[in-house]
Design a protein around this motif. Sequence first.
Motif, short mmCIF file in Angstrom:
data_model
loop_
_atom_site.label_atom_id
_atom_site.label_comp_id
_atom_site.label_asym_id
_atom_site.label_seq_id
_atom_site.Cartn_x
_atom_site.Cartn_y
_atom_site.Cartn_z
N GLY A 89 0.80 -1.22 0.00
CA GLY A 89 0.00 0.00 0.00
C GLY A 89 0.83 1.26 0.00
N LEU A 90 2.15 1.16 0.17
CA LEU A 90 2.97 2.37 0.28
C LEU A 90 3.27 3.02 -1.07
CD1 LEU A 90 5.45 1.78 3.22
CD2 LEU A 90 3.03 2.43 3.21
N ALA A 91 3.20 2.28 -2.18
CA ALA A 91 3.37 2.92 -3.49
C ALA A 91 2.30 3.98 -3.67
CB ALA A 91 3.31 1.89 -4.61
N HIS A 92 1.08 3.62 -3.34
CA HIS A 92 -0.03 4.58 -3.43
C HIS A 92 0.08 5.64 -2.33
CE1 HIS A 92 -4.40 5.37 -2.19
NE2 HIS A 92 -4.15 6.16 -3.20
N PHE A 93 0.50 5.24 -1.14
CA PHE A 93 0.65 6.18 -0.03
C PHE A 93 1.71 7.24 -0.37
CE2 PHE A 93 -0.09 5.93 4.83
CZ PHE A 93 -0.08 7.31 4.93
N VAL A 94 2.81 6.83 -0.98
CA VAL A 94 3.84 7.79 -1.39
C VAL A 94 3.26 8.81 -2.36
CG1 VAL A 94 5.97 8.04 -2.72
CG2 VAL A 94 5.82 6.32 -0.92
N GLU A 95 2.41 8.35 -3.28
CA GLU A 95 1.73 9.29 -4.19
C GLU A 95 0.98 10.36 -3.40
OE1 GLU A 95 -2.51 9.47 -6.08
OE2 GLU A 95 -1.54 7.55 -6.51
N HIS A 96 0.28 9.94 -2.36
CA HIS A 96 -0.44 10.90 -1.51
C HIS A 96 0.53 11.86 -0.82
CE1 HIS A 96 -4.82 9.64 -0.98
NE2 HIS A 96 -4.36 8.85 -1.95
N MET A 97 1.65 11.33 -0.38
CA MET A 97 2.59 12.17 0.37
C MET A 97 3.23 13.24 -0.52
SD MET A 97 2.19 11.26 3.38
CE MET A 97 3.41 12.43 3.98
N ALA A 98 3.20 13.05 -1.84
CA ALA A 98 3.72 14.09 -2.73
C ALA A 98 2.94 15.39 -2.58
CB ALA A 98 3.68 13.60 -4.17
N PHE A 99 1.70 15.30 -2.12
CA PHE A 99 0.87 16.48 -1.95
C PHE A 99 0.87 16.97 -0.50
CE2 PHE A 99 -0.49 14.23 -5.66
CZ PHE A 99 -0.80 15.23 -6.58
N ASN A 100 1.79 16.40 0.30
CA ASN A 100 1.87 16.78 1.71
C ASN A 100 3.20 17.43 2.07
OD1 ASN A 100 -0.55 15.67 3.56
ND2 ASN A 100 -0.27 14.30 1.82
N GLY A 101 3.87 17.96 1.06
CA GLY A 101 5.08 18.71 1.36
C GLY A 101 6.35 18.11 0.78
N THR A 102 7.26 19.01 0.37
CA THR A 102 8.57 18.63 -0.16
C THR A 102 9.61 19.52 0.52
OG1 THR A 102 8.62 20.23 -1.98
CG2 THR A 102 7.46 18.14 -2.38
N ARG A 104 11.26 22.01 -0.72
CA ARG A 104 11.09 23.42 -1.09
C ARG A 104 9.68 23.96 -0.84
NH1 ARG A 104 14.53 26.26 -4.67
NH2 ARG A 104 16.49 25.19 -5.07
N PHE A 105 8.68 23.07 -0.80
CA PHE A 105 7.30 23.51 -0.63
C PHE A 105 6.69 22.79 0.57
CE2 PHE A 105 8.12 23.60 -5.23
CZ PHE A 105 7.80 24.92 -5.54
N ASP A 106 6.28 23.56 1.56
CA ASP A 106 5.52 22.89 2.60
C ASP A 106 4.11 22.64 2.06
OD1 ASP A 106 3.88 25.17 2.92
OD2 ASP A 106 5.14 25.95 4.54
N GLU A 107 3.33 21.90 2.81
CA GLU A 107 2.01 21.48 2.32
C GLU A 107 1.14 22.68 1.95
OE1 GLU A 107 -1.83 18.85 3.87
OE2 GLU A 107 -0.04 19.05 5.09
N THR A 108 1.19 23.74 2.75
CA THR A 108 0.36 24.91 2.49
C THR A 108 0.74 25.58 1.17
OG1 THR A 108 0.13 25.28 4.87
CG2 THR A 108 -0.41 27.12 3.40
N GLU A 109 2.05 25.74 0.92
CA GLU A 109 2.51 26.36 -0.31
C GLU A 109 2.11 25.54 -1.53
OE1 GLU A 109 6.60 28.69 0.47
OE2 GLU A 109 6.68 26.54 0.93
#
Length: 798
Positions: A89-102, A104-109
């Motif tokens: 399930g983590l392949a899909h979970f990692v996809e979700h985490m891409a929208f939860n911050g990097t 250079r970009f926190d989640e809000t940005e």
Amino acid sequence: MKHNIAFLFTLLLATIAGLFPIAAETASSPRVATFTDDALLPFNPAIRSGRMENGMEFYLLEHPHPEDTVMLRLIVDAGSVLETDDQEGLAHFVEHMAFNGTERFDETELVAYLERLGMQFGPDVNAYTTFQETVYKLEVPASDPEALETGFRVMEQWASALSFEPEAIDRERGVIVEEWRRGQNAAQRILRSHIPVLLKESRYAERLPIGDMDVVRNAPRSEFVDFYDRWYRPDNMAFVAVGDIPMEELTALTQRFLGDISRPETPLNRPYHFVPFHEDTRISIATDTEAQRSTVAVYTLGEPAPFERVHDYRTLLVRSLFASIMNERLRDLARDADAPITGAGLGWNRFLRGTEIAAATAVVRDANVTEALELILREVERANRFGVSTGELERARDRLLESIDSARANFTSRSSAGLADELVRFWTEGEAVPGIEIEYDLYHEILPSISTGEVSDVATEFARDTQRVILAGLRVGADGLLPDGTPVPTEAELRNTIAGINDLELRLGEEELLPETLIDPERIPEGETISETDHAAVETTELVLSNGMRVFLKPTELSDDEILFSAYSPGGLANVETPLVPAARLAPTVTQESGIGLLDAATLEKVLSGRSVQLATGIGRVSETMSGSSRGEDLELLFQLINLGFTAPRFDEQQLENVRQRMIQAIEGRRASPQGQFGRRLQEMYANGDPRLRALTEDEVRAVTIDEIASVYRDRFADPADFALFFVGSLDPDRVRELAERYLAGIPSATNAADRQGSGFLETVAPAATSRPEGITADVVRAGEEPVGQVVALFHGP
């Protein structure tokens, strides 16, 4: 979420150097291309492709539509099949985490940026995960340098710098679990029953993308990081950019943002998994009390056909012809109210790497499971014994040629998103991308030379009794019986059905003689245009015809060769007497499936094969409508269909019975489904007793007669003077005016156009039979075996 079960090929290597000598075009003759059968398929020269120093591949294409827009795709060659037991399930979970911050970009940005682009935000909207890969998608403006560069930067961050903050992981666990919970329905339960049989002894059977909820709830951050670091590396990725931007700028942005991602020093070791082939026939019978319908499918597994050379493209076209012919036959059979199916289709599916599936599927009518299976196998065997006819081949060839002609004519108005997704499929599935001009030439050179024998031979791919899987997903009652009270067929009964196919006495039906025209222009009265008005504000011309019909013309350049049509008249169900409302709600479907004029639906479909024209009628809540489309060369045919829609609608008793059975089956299916029960109750509450809005009952559907269908349809489409017709697209106004006078102005009208006052409609919409609910109306529907909830708040007003 989009748990797409996509198939992958080994990456197709293509070349374009001097393989296809093309004769020079002249003004008086079409281009003629000569293709060597064993030549490699070219790679579209308009696409700039390559591999950057870090190993990431790229595919870039300039395309003007939509204007000022660039489509970005990041493809990671890693899906659920690469997960360890601790990562399900983590392949899909990692996809979700891409929208939860990097980094250079926190989640809000990140959220703010995506919302500023006007995109619907979120994982599974701008990304998807399959068995094989994960794909991220962005749509960015080309004329806003800051937003454009940020889009490329986001792609770079997704590829290399997810932050995996522990708090964000914990917040997202509940999102994934809820997504899993929403998927706990009859369709998913049936799929889970089929998967161990279809994918037996393969890793795919153990790695559905949604994963194991125990892992999702409890996996430590280290497992996320391990999966990400192991597979999110540039030499395991590809980048696609298509849009309205110069190629040099696309190239510079790609190199600047994606080319600098560092590649790990350890070599990539990406394993590939396959479904073992088997010699026997496997059967899976899955039942569910909440299934909305019953289906049966015959899957025949095999190795993927190669797709590298011109003769491979020929094989593709031969298969396409066979599928087109067989699907025409299956549609004809499904039109019979006594047939055991309500619909069926045949084709190929490549949702697994290294495996191709020849699939024939059917929706079962009532409880005729074994009969539906026999029909599919019987029609495959009929094709296997007797092949296809010359007439069938000619119609299928015409359909394919029309499709490529239309695609070429309207290529510049094709969306960049579609082209970007095509390049994704090139990288993940091996789909060839020679370019529209080469494909146009391939179609026009190869299709005329394909024989009935070549097409007939394809039947063996579906008629094999090895590497075959039969899948039956059936709706049953609480007693475990089929809807008619009979037992679910056993595996032995299905095997007996299969074994009996070879003993059937079959013959190839006689080819019917088709009429050359729909309507004789010499036998219909013509009229004239009595007034013409230019509406400059909307660049539209209005014609009033001698029978009172109004025609609006608006030439546009949005599409190179497409004309869209619609017609509108006020009234609809609101102006239908209450006892006739059920008939009015069925009438458009019954007339559509009855055909038109002297032609039943099956004959009409054959007559229109290869023609780019379509027409549909409708009776809505407050209007009756027509809608359709055509290319320029078939515009006269569209006008003929419009004329017949007014003057010669067809009402077939057998098609009413066919529609009646399908509707009753759908009503019963909704009653079985928790979602269907919820939707039906919501509809009832909003309708507040209005028969024009509430769901039809089985008794109402059974009571409708063909005379009522004919009466209500003719009443709603009785007077052409109450209709406004709109033609928009790549049209010649003079040509439309000529056709309107020939085919529309002479349609009899009860109204003298000269006596009309103003330019409004003759009929007004009757007041609603009931008012919408007052105040707050609430209810709770308790249904289903899964812990899934749904809430709808519906507001209404004037």
